[in-house]
Design a protein around this motif. Sequence first.
Motif, PDB file in Angstrom:
ATOM      1  N   ALA A 294       0.814  -1.220   0.000  1.00  0.00           N
ATOM      2  CA  ALA A 294       0.000   0.000   0.000  1.00  0.00           C
ATOM      3  C   ALA A 294       0.842   1.262   0.000  1.00  0.00           C
ATOM      4  N   ASN A 295       2.082   1.187   0.470  1.00  0.00           N
ATOM      5  CA  ASN A 295       2.912   2.397   0.479  1.00  0.00           C
ATOM      6  C   ASN A 295       3.168   2.904  -0.939  1.00  0.00           C
ATOM      7  N   PHE A 296       3.204   1.998  -1.910  1.00  0.00           N
ATOM      8  CA  PHE A 296       3.402   2.430  -3.295  1.00  0.00           C
ATOM      9  C   PHE A 296       2.172   3.171  -3.825  1.00  0.00           C
ATOM     10  N   VAL A 297       0.998   2.683  -3.443  1.00  0.00           N
ATOM     11  CA  VAL A 297      -0.231   3.361  -3.850  1.00  0.00           C
ATOM     12  C   VAL A 297      -0.297   4.746  -3.217  1.00  0.00           C
ATOM     13  N   LEU A 298       0.058   4.829  -1.941  1.00  0.00           N
ATOM     14  CA  LEU A 298       0.027   6.115  -1.253  1.00  0.00           C
ATOM     15  C   LEU A 298       1.030   7.094  -1.861  1.00  0.00           C
ATOM     16  N   GLN A 299       2.207   6.602  -2.213  1.00  0.00           N
ATOM     17  CA  GLN A 299       3.187   7.470  -2.876  1.00  0.00           C
ATOM     18  C   GLN A 299       2.637   7.996  -4.203  1.00  0.00           C
ATOM     19  N   LYS A 300       2.003   7.106  -4.950  1.00  0.00           N
ATOM     20  CA  LYS A 300       1.444   7.522  -6.241  1.00  0.00           C
ATOM     21  C   LYS A 300       0.351   8.567  -6.045  1.00  0.00           C
ATOM     22  N   CYS A 301      -0.501   8.362  -5.045  1.00  0.00           N
ATOM     23  CA  CYS A 301      -1.561   9.335  -4.768  1.00  0.00           C
ATOM     24  C   CYS A 301      -0.964  10.703  -4.447  1.00  0.00           C
ATOM     25  N   ILE A 302       0.069  10.716  -3.632  1.00  0.00           N
ATOM     26  CA  ILE A 302       0.677  11.982  -3.222  1.00  0.00           C
ATOM     27  C   ILE A 302       1.277  12.719  -4.411  1.00  0.00           C
ATOM     28  N   THR A 303       1.824  11.973  -5.365  1.00  0.00           N
ATOM     29  CA  THR A 303       2.512  12.614  -6.492  1.00  0.00           C
ATOM     30  C   THR A 303       1.558  13.057  -7.601  1.00  0.00           C
ATOM     31  N   VAL A 304       0.386  12.407  -7.723  1.00  0.00           N
ATOM     32  CA  VAL A 304      -0.502  12.750  -8.840  1.00  0.00           C
ATOM     33  C   VAL A 304      -1.690  13.614  -8.429  1.00  0.00           C
ATOM     34  N   VAL A 305      -2.029  13.613  -7.154  1.00  0.00           N
ATOM     35  CA  VAL A 305      -3.151  14.423  -6.686  1.00  0.00           C
ATOM     36  C   VAL A 305      -2.668  15.846  -6.405  1.00  0.00           C
ATOM     37  N   SER A 306      -3.503  16.809  -6.656  1.00  0.00           N
ATOM     38  CA  SER A 306      -3.149  18.208  -6.431  1.00  0.00           C
ATOM     39  C   SER A 306      -2.782  18.446  -4.961  1.00  0.00           C
TER      40      SER A 306
END
Length: 370
Positions: free
Chosen positions: A167-179
């Motif tokens: 899940a840490n990879f998903v959270l990293q992706k969310c942080i980088t692509v979400v405003s």
Amino acid sequence: EHYWSLQVVGGSSLGSSLPASVLETMAIGPTVSPPGAGVLGVNGGQRMALPLKALGSRLRWAVETPSWAGYLPESLQLEVPVVQAAATVPTSRLECIASKSEEASSQPWPLATQSWWYRRVWLLSRDAKGCRQVQDALDAAASEEERLAIACELRGHICEALRCPHANFVLQKCITVVSPKNLKFCFDELMNKGPEAASQAARHKYGCRILQRLLECGPPEQVRSLVDCLLRDALGTCAHPYGNYVIQHLLGHSTLDQRSQLLKLLRDNAAFVGADSYASAVLVKAMSTAPRDEQVKLARALLKEPGLLHSMSATRHGHQAAKLVLKSLTGLEHEEARSQIYGDARGGNAGSRGRGRCMAIDQLARGGGA
């Protein structure tokens, strides 16, 4: 079977609830004081016993209320908001997940209910294959609303996600692509665990990655608050195998005052920082990115510690820091630094590796290489 007793606020006792086997694991000795004796508490200027502090810290960082929390006295539970909040959530794990998913589904994206990932993001994120599918969905999202709808299904799970190998990879992706303006809930869930939660996350194998992404992508006000929490125990985090990467990141994603505070901390603890194999990596980052005058101050602080530069020159990161010290200093200070770095290396006591590293440092400092 006998019970041991630990006095807490208001004269309540753990002895009436916890068996000896549990208390032994807390390293608490048997009761020797009579009933009604001194109280170890958290109010009125009284001390809290170290085991209670440890339990309180574990509760604040817990992703869900542990089974043993119910045995703690109410006075300690009041100190831990997460325990009180946990009492109001559904007891069934499935109901808990469903209620949080319903909250996430309230995001203003009308097509969310028609998407294949609807109410499945958190479940998929914890799976090796599923986490990749969620990341692909974030990359393929056509709008900020769609990305936010996916990210919001992680609400209530941020602290658990940053410790999960998938899940840490998903959270990293969310942080980088979400405003950045929509990342507030990520900061809030972490900060609500208490000021020490940031340092604990920084020292986690996966949590350190999340903090680096938050420092890079978060809104300035939230990043400033996060950095303030990290600075509370920056020295200890510097010397951690994972935490040192977060502190290095902090040097490039903090305010001028916060960077000055960190650089002063490094100068005041030059002997410790230079001798530690992980903290010396932070030293290299500071010497590489800080303003010229700050580099000189830090180099002089290292120079004042007898034998420090010589010992640093034989370590993985220390020899890079020693090279930067030579580049920062001039005149007599430069010569003194060279003398300390060489030490016995020109003689027969250092070995070929030590002499080779010192010669390489000298060559690089003179501009002979990168």
